[in-house]
Motif scaffolding. Sequence first.
Motif, PDB file in Angstrom:
ATOM      1  N   ARG A  70       0.591   0.236  -4.119  1.00  0.00           N
ATOM      2  CA  ARG A  70      -0.777   0.056  -3.617  1.00  0.00           C
ATOM      3  C   ARG A  70      -1.729  -0.297  -4.752  1.00  0.00           C
ATOM      4  NH1 ARG A  70       0.760   4.581  -0.456  1.00  0.00           N
ATOM      5  NH2 ARG A  70      -0.250   5.984  -1.934  1.00  0.00           N
ATOM      6  N   ARG A  71      -1.647   0.432  -5.863  1.00  0.00           N
ATOM      7  CA  ARG A  71      -2.570   0.210  -6.979  1.00  0.00           C
ATOM      8  C   ARG A  71      -2.449  -1.211  -7.518  1.00  0.00           C
ATOM      9  NH1 ARG A  71      -2.661   0.068 -12.426  1.00  0.00           N
ATOM     10  NH2 ARG A  71      -0.427   0.489 -12.636  1.00  0.00           N
ATOM     11  N   ASP A  81      -1.320  -3.738  -5.908  1.00  0.00           N
ATOM     12  CA  ASP A  81      -1.312  -4.713  -4.815  1.00  0.00           C
ATOM     13  C   ASP A  81      -0.063  -5.583  -4.937  1.00  0.00           C
ATOM     14  OD1 ASP A  81      -2.157  -5.893  -2.500  1.00  0.00           O
ATOM     15  OD2 ASP A  81      -3.801  -7.039  -3.400  1.00  0.00           O
ATOM     16  N   ALA A 113       2.491   4.737  -4.359  1.00  0.00           N
ATOM     17  CA  ALA A 113       1.140   4.716  -4.920  1.00  0.00           C
ATOM     18  C   ALA A 113       0.948   3.551  -5.879  1.00  0.00           C
ATOM     19  CB  ALA A 113       0.857   6.041  -5.626  1.00  0.00           C
ATOM     20  N   LEU A 161       5.760  -5.245   3.081  1.00  0.00           N
ATOM     21  CA  LEU A 161       6.410  -4.072   2.512  1.00  0.00           C
ATOM     22  C   LEU A 161       7.866  -4.020   2.940  1.00  0.00           C
ATOM     23  CD1 LEU A 161       5.953  -1.583   0.706  1.00  0.00           C
ATOM     24  CD2 LEU A 161       5.555  -0.273   2.804  1.00  0.00           C
ATOM     25  N   ALA A 195       3.655   4.382   5.863  1.00  0.00           N
ATOM     26  CA  ALA A 195       3.823   3.028   5.340  1.00  0.00           C
ATOM     27  C   ALA A 195       4.552   2.124   6.325  1.00  0.00           C
ATOM     28  CB  ALA A 195       4.576   3.075   4.012  1.00  0.00           C
TER      29      ALA A 195
END
Length: 433
Positions: free
Chosen positions: A316-317, A319, A313, A246, A99
Amino acid sequence: MNRPPTHPVGHPLWPSLTAPADQGRDDLCAVSAHGVRVRFADGGELLDGSSGLWNTNIGYGNEEIARACADALREASYLSVFRYENTYARRAAEALIEACGAAHYGRVLFSTSGGAANDLVMKVARQYQALRQQPQRKVVVGLRGSYHGLTYGSFALTGDDLGQQLYAVDQRFVRHVTPNEPAELAALMARQGGQIAAVVVEPVLGSGAVPLTDEYLAELLRLRREHGFLLVADEVATGFGRTGSLFASQEWPEQPDLLVSSKGLTNGTAAAAVVIASRQVAAAFTEAGSVLTHGETQAGTPVTCAAILATLAEMRRLDAVALGRRLSARLDTELAALTAAHPRIAGTTGQGCFRSVRLCDPDGTPFPQEQVHALVQAIREAGAIVHPGVNGVQLIPALTYTDADLDELLARVLAGIELHLARTAAEAAGAAA
C-alpha cells in the motif's frame, strides 16, 4: 559455460533442480541481495530478472518487513494454529480477507508453500463435496502445462511431465485438460461432471506465461454454475500485484471459491502460503461442525504472519500495484520492439510483470527446449538472472523496477541471447569442419 565446482563432489548442500556438475559452484552460491540485485560468492553481482522465484515483488531487503519479522520473533518466537490460534494469525487473516474482498471471502487457512497449499485445496474441495452429500466427487482437474508444486498432491495436479511416473505420483483422481480450449473442458464435464470436486487454474500458467483467455474463463464459470465443482485460482505466482491487480482473479467476472497465495505473500521472506475460502465454502464446514484434517507445524506462525501484514502495508505504501501497471506498459512497448527488431525472437507471452520471451531457429521452428539451460547460463554471463521458459526464458521483474533497471535487464537478456547464438553457430561450424 560450465565451471568446475569449487567444492569436491559430496559437498553437504544438495540444491534443488541443479545438475551434479553445477553443484558447489561459487558463481551459483548467493551471499546477499538488496533492491533488485544479488551478490554471489565469486564476487559477481547480477540484476535479478526473476524476482527471486517470482516472490520478491517489491525487491530485496525491505526494512519494514524485516523489522516486523524481528519484532514477532522477539515477542512470540513460536505460536501455532495447530489446535490453537494466535493473534498474529488472526490479524493476518483479517487483513487478507479485507484485501481480497470480505463480501465474497470468509476464512483463511495457513500453509507453508504453494505446493502444500494445493494439497490442502484438494482436501478442502473433496470434503466440501462430501458435506454436500456428494462424496463421489473426488476428481480434481488441472491444466496441461500448469505448475502447482512438487509435493505429492500438487505434483499430481501439476500439468507438466516432471517425472510423476518415476516418483509413483498417484494421479488416479486427477485429470488434465488443454488451457484455453473451452470445448475440451466442456467435453470432460459432459463425461465426468458428477465426479469432479474442483477445477484448479493459474490465471497465467506459470511454465509458459500463458494467460487464460476471456472466452475460456467465461466457459469455466458457466460450467461451474452447471456442474457444481469448486473453482480454484492458484495465484501463488500471479498474486500480489504481478499481473496488474492485487490478485489476477479479482478481474474475473465471478470470483473463485478458493484462492491460493504464496510467493509474494511475504515478499519472499518466509515459508508461508494461504488458502482463502469463500463464505459459501467456509459455511459448509461451520454449519456441519466438520473438522478439516490438515496441519503444518510452521503454518500461521507469528513471524510468517508478521511478514504477511508488513508486506500488505508496504504494498500500500509503495502503491506497488500501480508501479507494476506502469512497468507492464513499458514491457509491452519494449518487448514488441525487441520482437520486431530481432529475427530470432519469435514473440512474447504473458501479462503484467509476468512475461516470457520465446525464440526460434532460423527456419522459424521453435527454439529447442534442450538449449534453454545454456541460454539461461549465457544470459547469466551477460549479467542477469532469468529462469527457463517454454522455448526461451521468463522475465519477471520486481514491481519496483526503475526505467533504468528495465533497460538494463533487456540489454543483458539481448546480450545473452547473442552470446548463446554465437556459441551454437561456432559449435555447428566446428562440427561441419
